[in-house]
Motif scaffolding. Structure first.
Motif, PDB file in Angstrom:
ATOM      1  N   ARG A 163      33.132  40.313  37.858  1.00 33.08           N
ATOM      2  CA  ARG A 163      32.995  40.657  39.278  1.00 33.08           C
ATOM      3  C   ARG A 163      33.082  39.398  40.151  1.00 33.08           C
ATOM      4  NH1 ARG A 163      30.470  44.921  42.149  1.00 33.08           N
ATOM      5  NH2 ARG A 163      30.185  45.993  40.154  1.00 33.08           N
ATOM      6  N   PHE A 164      32.508  38.298  39.680  1.00 40.82           N
ATOM      7  CA  PHE A 164      32.501  37.051  40.451  1.00 40.82           C
ATOM      8  C   PHE A 164      33.677  36.147  40.070  1.00 40.82           C
ATOM      9  CE2 PHE A 164      28.136  38.598  40.132  1.00 40.82           C
ATOM     10  CZ  PHE A 164      27.833  38.736  41.483  1.00 40.82           C
ATOM     11  N   HIS A 165      33.992  36.095  38.771  1.00 36.28           N
ATOM     12  CA  HIS A 165      35.094  35.237  38.332  1.00 36.28           C
ATOM     13  C   HIS A 165      36.434  35.720  38.884  1.00 36.28           C
ATOM     14  CE1 HIS A 165      37.098  32.277  35.891  1.00 36.28           C
ATOM     15  NE2 HIS A 165      37.819  33.199  35.259  1.00 36.28           N
ATOM     16  N   SER A 166      36.533  37.005  39.182  1.00 32.03           N
ATOM     17  CA  SER A 166      37.794  37.547  39.691  1.00 32.03           C
ATOM     18  C   SER A 166      38.200  36.925  41.022  1.00 32.03           C
ATOM     19  CB  SER A 166      37.696  39.071  39.841  1.00 32.03           C
ATOM     20  OG  SER A 166      36.709  39.429  40.805  1.00 32.03           O
ATOM     21  N   ILE A 167      37.259  36.354  41.750  1.00 33.95           N
ATOM     22  CA  ILE A 167      37.598  35.671  43.003  1.00 33.95           C
ATOM     23  C   ILE A 167      38.528  34.500  42.719  1.00 33.95           C
ATOM     24  CG2 ILE A 167      36.664  34.421  44.994  1.00 33.95           C
ATOM     25  CD1 ILE A 167      36.070  37.513  44.775  1.00 33.95           C
ATOM     26  N   HIS A 168      38.285  33.814  41.628  1.00 36.97           N
ATOM     27  CA  HIS A 168      39.163  32.720  41.213  1.00 36.97           C
ATOM     28  C   HIS A 168      40.553  33.259  40.879  1.00 36.97           C
ATOM     29  CE1 HIS A 168      40.423  28.999  39.259  1.00 36.97           C
ATOM     30  NE2 HIS A 168      40.699  29.676  38.145  1.00 36.97           N
ATOM     31  N   HIS A 169      40.611  34.383  40.204  1.00 37.83           N
ATOM     32  CA  HIS A 169      41.890  34.951  39.766  1.00 37.83           C
ATOM     33  C   HIS A 169      42.640  35.684  40.869  1.00 37.83           C
ATOM     34  CE1 HIS A 169      42.374  34.365  35.387  1.00 37.83           C
ATOM     35  NE2 HIS A 169      41.092  34.069  35.466  1.00 37.83           N
ATOM     36  N   SER A 170      41.986  35.981  41.954  1.00 36.77           N
ATOM     37  CA  SER A 170      42.636  36.780  43.003  1.00 36.77           C
ATOM     38  C   SER A 170      43.588  35.966  43.868  1.00 36.77           C
ATOM     39  CB  SER A 170      41.576  37.447  43.885  1.00 36.77           C
ATOM     40  OG  SER A 170      40.871  36.484  44.655  1.00 36.77           O
ATOM     41  N   LEU A 211      34.077  36.057  49.501  1.00 37.80           N
ATOM     42  CA  LEU A 211      32.683  35.805  49.134  1.00 37.80           C
ATOM     43  C   LEU A 211      31.856  37.081  49.063  1.00 37.80           C
ATOM     44  CD1 LEU A 211      31.928  32.542  51.148  1.00 37.80           C
ATOM     45  CD2 LEU A 211      32.556  32.774  48.743  1.00 37.80           C
ATOM     46  N   THR A 212      32.259  38.111  49.811  1.00 35.31           N
ATOM     47  CA  THR A 212      31.475  39.352  49.834  1.00 35.31           C
ATOM     48  C   THR A 212      32.040  40.429  48.911  1.00 35.31           C
ATOM     49  OG1 THR A 212      32.739  40.148  51.757  1.00 35.31           O
ATOM     50  CG2 THR A 212      30.668  38.956  52.184  1.00 35.31           C
ATOM     51  N   ARG A 213      33.283  40.280  48.455  1.00 33.05           N
ATOM     52  CA  ARG A 213      33.935  41.327  47.654  1.00 33.05           C
ATOM     53  C   ARG A 213      33.152  41.713  46.399  1.00 33.05           C
ATOM     54  NH1 ARG A 213      37.752  42.114  43.576  1.00 33.05           N
ATOM     55  NH2 ARG A 213      38.069  39.925  43.168  1.00 33.05           N
ATOM     56  N   PRO A 214      32.576  40.761  45.644  1.00 31.21           N
ATOM     57  CA  PRO A 214      31.863  41.165  44.423  1.00 31.21           C
ATOM     58  C   PRO A 214      30.698  42.117  44.673  1.00 31.21           C
ATOM     59  CG  PRO A 214      32.268  38.803  44.426  1.00 31.21           C
ATOM     60  CD  PRO A 214      32.619  39.289  45.793  1.00 31.21           C
ATOM     61  N   PHE A 215      30.161  42.123  45.889  1.00 27.13           N
ATOM     62  CA  PHE A 215      29.006  42.948  46.195  1.00 27.13           C
ATOM     63  C   PHE A 215      29.398  44.349  46.674  1.00 27.13           C
ATOM     64  CE2 PHE A 215      27.911  38.478  47.169  1.00 27.13           C
ATOM     65  CZ  PHE A 215      26.986  38.280  46.158  1.00 27.13           C
ATOM     66  N   HIS A 216      30.707  44.567  46.843  1.00 24.03           N
ATOM     67  CA  HIS A 216      31.180  45.873  47.337  1.00 24.03           C
ATOM     68  C   HIS A 216      31.835  46.705  46.261  1.00 24.03           C
ATOM     69  CE1 HIS A 216      30.094  44.521  51.225  1.00 24.03           C
ATOM     70  NE2 HIS A 216      31.106  43.679  51.401  1.00 24.03           N
ATOM     71  N   ASN A 217      32.271  46.083  45.166  1.00 23.73           N
ATOM     72  CA  ASN A 217      33.011  46.821  44.125  1.00 23.73           C
ATOM     73  C   ASN A 217      32.063  47.406  43.077  1.00 23.73           C
ATOM     74  OD1 ASN A 217      35.265  46.113  45.472  1.00 23.73           O
ATOM     75  ND2 ASN A 217      35.976  44.606  43.995  1.00 23.73           N
TER      76      ASN A 217
END
Length: 257
Positions: free
Chosen positions: A111-118, A251-257
């Protein structure tokens, strides 16, 4: 600040700047626009993470110094200094491989690491684009692992000085000859390996987890190659739109999915 720490900072900044400039001269993926804006966004996220990393360093130094008096880790083997340091570096790099793989295989961590991959325009600045929760979790878990290994703060600084340029290089959009990449990937994760790791296809980005050394992927069956990747799509599906690539949204995406 020790000389080793200062040298680590200097090599990180200088190496990153050099690679960013080279990306503009000899890019692997062409047609990248607004490179400055993209770099500013990724480095803004990195700046937030510094608020976690800067105070964590001195705390870790104290913890490791005191813990070695109780549990020396690999020091129990009474190896010569160079062999002991080499073994510690290898074990730290193994932990980095395990931690990276866990970030892909455990849904909560992904959920958090995906920010790096996005990032659909991966370049050298992507090497420092991580969600602050991932950084915080990484720092908390590193403490007991490094205590168990018996690593000292100088060992970690040396590892950082060796590992950081490798990570910056394999994230970079610099084009190198195929023959050079083939040679490099026998030792380190090469740019080709890591571009596959950032493929939009999950079966491809769940591979090539190595940070500094590439043989962990071969040893644990996560090594993957794919030729002809100049047209390969990077990032994550449905995450490339400008509104989803804003700092606040990331920064907020992991908290919405």
């Amino acid at each position: 600040m020790s000389d080793l720490q200062a040298l680590s900072y200097i090599t990180t900044v200088a190496g990153g700047l050099l690679l960013w400039l080279l990306e503009g001269v000899v890019p692997f993926f062409s047609g990248r626009a607004a490179r400055g804006k993209h770099a500013a966004k990724n480095l803004s996220i990195a700046g937030i993470n510094l608020l976690i990393l800067l105070p964590a360093g001195p705390i870790m130094a104290v913890v490791l110094e005191k813990s070695k008096a109780v549990w020396p880790g690999v020091g129990l083997l009474k190896l010569p200094f160079i062999l002991e340091t080499t073994l510690i570096i290898l074990l730290v790099d193994l932990w980095m491989y395990v931690w990276h793989r866990l970030n892909h295989e455990v849904d909560f961590l992904w959920r958090f690491h995906s920010i790096h991959h996005s990032d659909p325009s991966m370049d050298v600045t992507t090497a420092w684009r991580f969600h602050y929760v991932e950084i915080a979790l990484s720092e908390m878990l590193r403490f007991p692992v490094f205590v168990l290994i018996g690593a000292g703060i100088e060992d970690l600084l040396l590892y950082s000085m060796l590992m950081t340029p490798v990570i910056a290089f394999h994230h970079s959009n610099v084009s190198i000859p195929s023959s050079a990449d083939r040679y490099l990937r026998t030792i380190i994760p090469s740019p080709l390996m890591h571009r596959i790791h950032h493929s939009v296809i999950r079966a491809e980005h769940d591979s090539n987890y190595g940070s500094m050394l590439s043989f962990w992927d071969r040893l644990f069956g996560s090594f993957k190659l794919k030729e002809g990747i100049r047209d390969m799509e990077l990032g994550l599906q449905n995450e490339s739109s400008p509104e989803k690539q804003r700092v606040g949204a990331l920064l907020t995406r992991p908290f919405h999915n």
